[in-house]
Design a protein around this motif. Structure first.
Motif, PDB file in Angstrom:
ATOM      1  N   TYR A  10     -62.940 -15.923  95.718  1.00 14.49           N
ATOM      2  CA  TYR A  10     -63.801 -15.083  96.545  1.00 14.49           C
ATOM      3  C   TYR A  10     -64.793 -15.927  97.348  1.00 14.49           C
ATOM      4  N   SER A  11     -66.105 -15.762  97.133  1.00 16.09           N
ATOM      5  CA  SER A  11     -67.082 -16.403  98.022  1.00 16.09           C
ATOM      6  C   SER A  11     -67.200 -17.911  97.846  1.00 16.09           C
ATOM      7  N   MET A  12     -66.517 -18.487  96.868  1.00 16.23           N
ATOM      8  CA  MET A  12     -66.422 -19.945  96.845  1.00 16.23           C
ATOM      9  C   MET A  12     -65.525 -20.444  97.977  1.00 16.23           C
ATOM     10  N   ALA A  67     -70.556 -13.168 107.869  1.00 17.00           N
ATOM     11  CA  ALA A  67     -70.726 -14.280 108.810  1.00 17.00           C
ATOM     12  C   ALA A  67     -69.690 -15.376 108.620  1.00 17.00           C
ATOM     13  N   THR A  68     -69.352 -15.689 107.364  1.00 20.64           N
ATOM     14  CA  THR A  68     -68.414 -16.796 107.142  1.00 20.64           C
ATOM     15  C   THR A  68     -66.999 -16.412 107.536  1.00 20.64           C
ATOM     16  N   ASP A  69     -66.653 -15.120 107.483  1.00 25.57           N
ATOM     17  CA  ASP A  69     -65.366 -14.693 108.035  1.00 25.57           C
ATOM     18  C   ASP A  69     -65.334 -14.930 109.542  1.00 25.57           C
ATOM     19  N   VAL A  70     -66.473 -14.710 110.196  1.00 26.47           N
ATOM     20  CA  VAL A  70     -66.566 -14.987 111.628  1.00 26.47           C
ATOM     21  C   VAL A  70     -66.398 -16.485 111.886  1.00 26.47           C
ATOM     22  N   LEU A  71     -66.926 -17.317 110.996  1.00 28.64           N
ATOM     23  CA  LEU A  71     -66.729 -18.765 111.140  1.00 28.64           C
ATOM     24  C   LEU A  71     -65.252 -19.138 111.101  1.00 28.64           C
ATOM     25  N   GLY A  72     -64.493 -18.472 110.209  1.00 26.01           N
ATOM     26  CA  GLY A  72     -63.052 -18.715 110.175  1.00 26.01           C
ATOM     27  C   GLY A  72     -62.398 -18.378 111.495  1.00 26.01           C
ATOM     28  N   TYR A  73     -62.847 -17.279 112.119  1.00 24.07           N
ATOM     29  CA  TYR A  73     -62.336 -16.903 113.440  1.00 24.07           C
ATOM     30  C   TYR A  73     -62.711 -17.976 114.476  1.00 24.07           C
ATOM     31  N   SER A 105     -52.553 -10.736 105.748  1.00 22.06           N
ATOM     32  CA  SER A 105     -52.651 -10.973 107.195  1.00 22.06           C
ATOM     33  C   SER A 105     -54.093 -11.249 107.618  1.00 22.06           C
ATOM     34  N   PHE A 106     -55.056 -10.889 106.739  1.00 22.02           N
ATOM     35  CA  PHE A 106     -56.474 -11.117 107.026  1.00 22.02           C
ATOM     36  C   PHE A 106     -56.922 -12.351 106.253  1.00 22.02           C
ATOM     37  N   TYR A 107     -57.188 -13.432 106.973  1.00 22.97           N
ATOM     38  CA  TYR A 107     -57.506 -14.710 106.362  1.00 22.97           C
ATOM     39  C   TYR A 107     -59.026 -14.855 106.268  1.00 22.97           C
ATOM     40  N   SER A 108     -59.564 -14.369 105.161  1.00 23.81           N
ATOM     41  CA  SER A 108     -61.007 -14.284 104.978  1.00 23.81           C
ATOM     42  C   SER A 108     -61.593 -15.629 104.597  1.00 23.81           C
ATOM     43  N   GLY A 109     -62.266 -16.248 105.558  1.00 27.45           N
ATOM     44  CA  GLY A 109     -62.956 -17.503 105.262  1.00 27.45           C
ATOM     45  C   GLY A 109     -64.144 -17.308 104.358  1.00 27.45           C
ATOM     46  N   GLY A 110     -64.603 -16.066 104.232  1.00 27.74           N
ATOM     47  CA  GLY A 110     -65.738 -15.782 103.375  1.00 27.74           C
ATOM     48  C   GLY A 110     -65.374 -15.426 101.960  1.00 27.74           C
ATOM     49  N   GLY A 111     -64.099 -15.064 101.705  1.00 26.08           N
ATOM     50  CA  GLY A 111     -63.785 -14.629 100.351  1.00 26.08           C
ATOM     51  C   GLY A 111     -62.322 -14.504 100.019  1.00 26.08           C
ATOM     52  N   GLY A 112     -61.434 -15.117 100.778  1.00 29.34           N
ATOM     53  CA  GLY A 112     -60.011 -14.839 100.614  1.00 29.34           C
ATOM     54  C   GLY A 112     -59.175 -15.865  99.897  1.00 29.34           C
ATOM     55  N   LEU A 113     -59.762 -16.989  99.501  1.00 28.99           N
ATOM     56  CA  LEU A 113     -58.932 -18.075  98.973  1.00 28.99           C
ATOM     57  C   LEU A 113     -58.639 -17.941  97.475  1.00 28.99           C
ATOM     58  N   LEU A 114     -57.474 -18.458  97.100  1.00 29.14           N
ATOM     59  CA  LEU A 114     -57.097 -18.693  95.721  1.00 29.14           C
ATOM     60  C   LEU A 114     -57.161 -20.195  95.485  1.00 29.14           C
ATOM     61  N   GLU A 128     -79.712 -30.103  94.114  1.00 26.61           N
ATOM     62  CA  GLU A 128     -78.418 -29.600  93.627  1.00 26.61           C
ATOM     63  C   GLU A 128     -77.966 -28.462  94.553  1.00 26.61           C
ATOM     64  N   TYR A 129     -76.690 -28.459  94.956  1.00 29.00           N
ATOM     65  CA  TYR A 129     -76.195 -27.390  95.825  1.00 29.00           C
ATOM     66  C   TYR A 129     -75.008 -26.698  95.180  1.00 29.00           C
ATOM     67  N   PHE A 130     -74.808 -25.432  95.568  1.00 29.66           N
ATOM     68  CA  PHE A 130     -73.911 -24.591  94.775  1.00 29.66           C
ATOM     69  C   PHE A 130     -73.581 -23.287  95.490  1.00 29.66           C
ATOM     70  N   TRP A 131     -72.653 -22.548  94.900  1.00 30.41           N
ATOM     71  CA  TRP A 131     -72.378 -21.150  95.248  1.00 30.41           C
ATOM     72  C   TRP A 131     -71.463 -20.571  94.183  1.00 30.41           C
ATOM     73  N   GLY A 132     -71.085 -19.313  94.342  1.00 32.96           N
ATOM     74  CA  GLY A 132     -70.221 -18.652  93.377  1.00 32.96           C
ATOM     75  C   GLY A 132     -69.319 -17.656  94.066  1.00 32.96           C
ATOM     76  N   GLY A 133     -68.562 -16.911  93.267  1.00 36.82           N
ATOM     77  CA  GLY A 133     -67.641 -15.925  93.808  1.00 36.82           C
ATOM     78  C   GLY A 133     -67.723 -14.605  93.058  1.00 36.82           C
TER      79      GLY A 133
END
Length: 406
Positions: free
Chosen positions: A72-74, A193-199, A265-274, A357-362
């Motif tokens: 997800y958001s990672m 916003a990050t999905d827009v970055l993928g676009y 078909s929707f390549y979500s840069g904000g939350g779509g990766l495995l 320290e920098y980080f994020w989660g999903g």
């Protein structure tokens, strides 16, 4: 994967053993999560990798070191790095208005009152910039936040809601019809916003987003299992995802054997990766190394340093600048940069760790952090939605940092 003796990298084995015991006794055995996988590396070497519980309760599959997870958001840090690689090529400036690349966004306006489709707005005093998208200060939002009439409009238009044939182009066209929550740059709000970055990666590079990632990020880093969909020959390694019902019992949320990730078909840069623990570790180690791994350089060291600094105005933390109550971090003592949160004050944050320290989660409770001061990387994978169910970050920090003995 080679795992070294923790003593070699200045960590206490006895303290590290408490991580697995805690996760097993407090969560797996009590049926709060199906399973987990935790990786810790220091000074460029993995010193801890432990699996707990199951990756698929329905099929009675024990958790495996090569299990594939919905991160997800990672996905967001990956997308931010992908875009900044184009920045280093001089393809855009952070101050560029977004409408230069998405012309239909030229006349975006800020919400004043009303409900969709009858909404009163006022013109933006300044255009949204690419930096605003990277920082989540764009004025965009998420439909699931359920806090305003703007995110209600997102739900009515099904913005960013994956369905057959839906694409990034559909998303930006829908967003062109809607107002912003606030003036760009004036607040922080978790958003699409990050999905827009993928676009934007697609527009600026001329490649599809999956192709760009494979050629410029995943291929060079050897991230062999990271993608937007699960390949048929990898389904047996795919974890199922769970949630807790009203009786606090685990119930299936997304079945690994019949998942929506099989046709995308929707390549979500904000939350779509495995991804896998080992793949995401390689991404994190690249960052800790200043943008390079095994002779493959993605970014320059100063770009990584710039991205992972606090960019909030006046050095504020999120508690002073963020809107809304949801994100993948607490707000006190935490800043935000270009795709990453940073710990700016461990005392205010109330958890062990280092300044910088920098980080994020999903959304499925996955998380990572990179601590340059301690040369430390931590990647934690599980599959429980939503991410705020348990405070895994704080608990893991209380277990891991005492293991640092030199």
């Amino acid at each position: 994967m080679n795992i070294v003796d923790p003593v070699k990298v200045g960590m206490c084995p006895k303290q590290l053993q408490r991580i697995g015991s805690h996760l097993r006794n407090a969560y797996v055995d009590k049926g709060k999560i199906a399973g987990s996988l935790t990786l810790i590396a220091r000074r460029g070497e993995v010193c801890y990798l432990e699996a707990e519980g199951s990756m698929d309760l329905e099929r009675d599959k024990p958790m495996s070191a090569d299990a594939i997870f919905r991160i997800y958001s990672m996905s967001k840090p990956v997308t931010s790095v992908a875009l900044m690689m184009l920045y280093e090529q001089g393809k855009f400036s952070l101050s560029d208005p977004v409408h230069r690349y998405i012309p239909q966004w030229r006349n975006l306006a800020v919400y004043k009152t009303g409900t969709y489709p009858l909404m009163a707005t006022e013109p933006c005093r300044k255009p949204m910039t690419i930096r605003d998208l990277l920082m989540h200060t764009s004025g965009l939002t998420y439909s699931f936040l359920r806090a305003t009439n703007v995110d209600r409009a997102y739900r009515e238009l099904e913005v960013q809601h994956p369905r057959a044939g839906y694409t990034l182009q559909n998303m930006v066209d829908e967003l062109a019809q809607l107002p912003l929550e606030f003036e760009p740059g004036s607040a922080w709000n978790y958003s699409v916003a990050t999905d827009v970055l993928g676009y934007l990666v697609e527009v600026i590079s001329g490649q599809s987003y999956p192709d760009y990632l494979q050629e410029h990020v995943f291929g060079p880093l050897g991230m062999v299992d990271t993608s937007f969909s699960i390949a048929p020959d990898k389904v047996d390694r795919f974890s199922s995802c769970y949630e807790r019902d009203f009786n606090k019992q685990l119930v299936l949320q997304d079945d690994a054997g019949d998942s929506s990730y099989q046709d995308v078909s929707f390549y979500s840069g904000g939350g779509g990766l495995l991804s896998t623990v080992s793949d995401y570790y390689r991404f994190c180690q690249m960052l800790l190394n200043g943008g390079e791994l095994d002779g493959q350089r993605l970014l320059g060291p100063r770009t990584v340093e710039f991205m992972t600094r606090n960019h909030l105005p006046g050095g504020q933390d999120m508690s002073a600048f963020a809107r809304g109550s949801f994100s993948e971090t607490s707000y006190e003592g935490v800043g935000f940069g270009l795709g990453f949160a940073q710990k700016v004050d461990p005392v205010s944050n109330g958890s062990l760790g280092s300044v910088g320290e920098y980080f994020w989660g999903g959304m499925a409770s996955t998380l990572f952090w990179v601590d340059p001061a301690e040369e430390l990387v931590m990647v934690f994978m599980t599959q429980l939605v939503p991410s705020g169910t348990f405070n895994f970050r704080g608990q893991l920090q209380s277990l891991i940092y005492p293991a640092l003995v030199d």
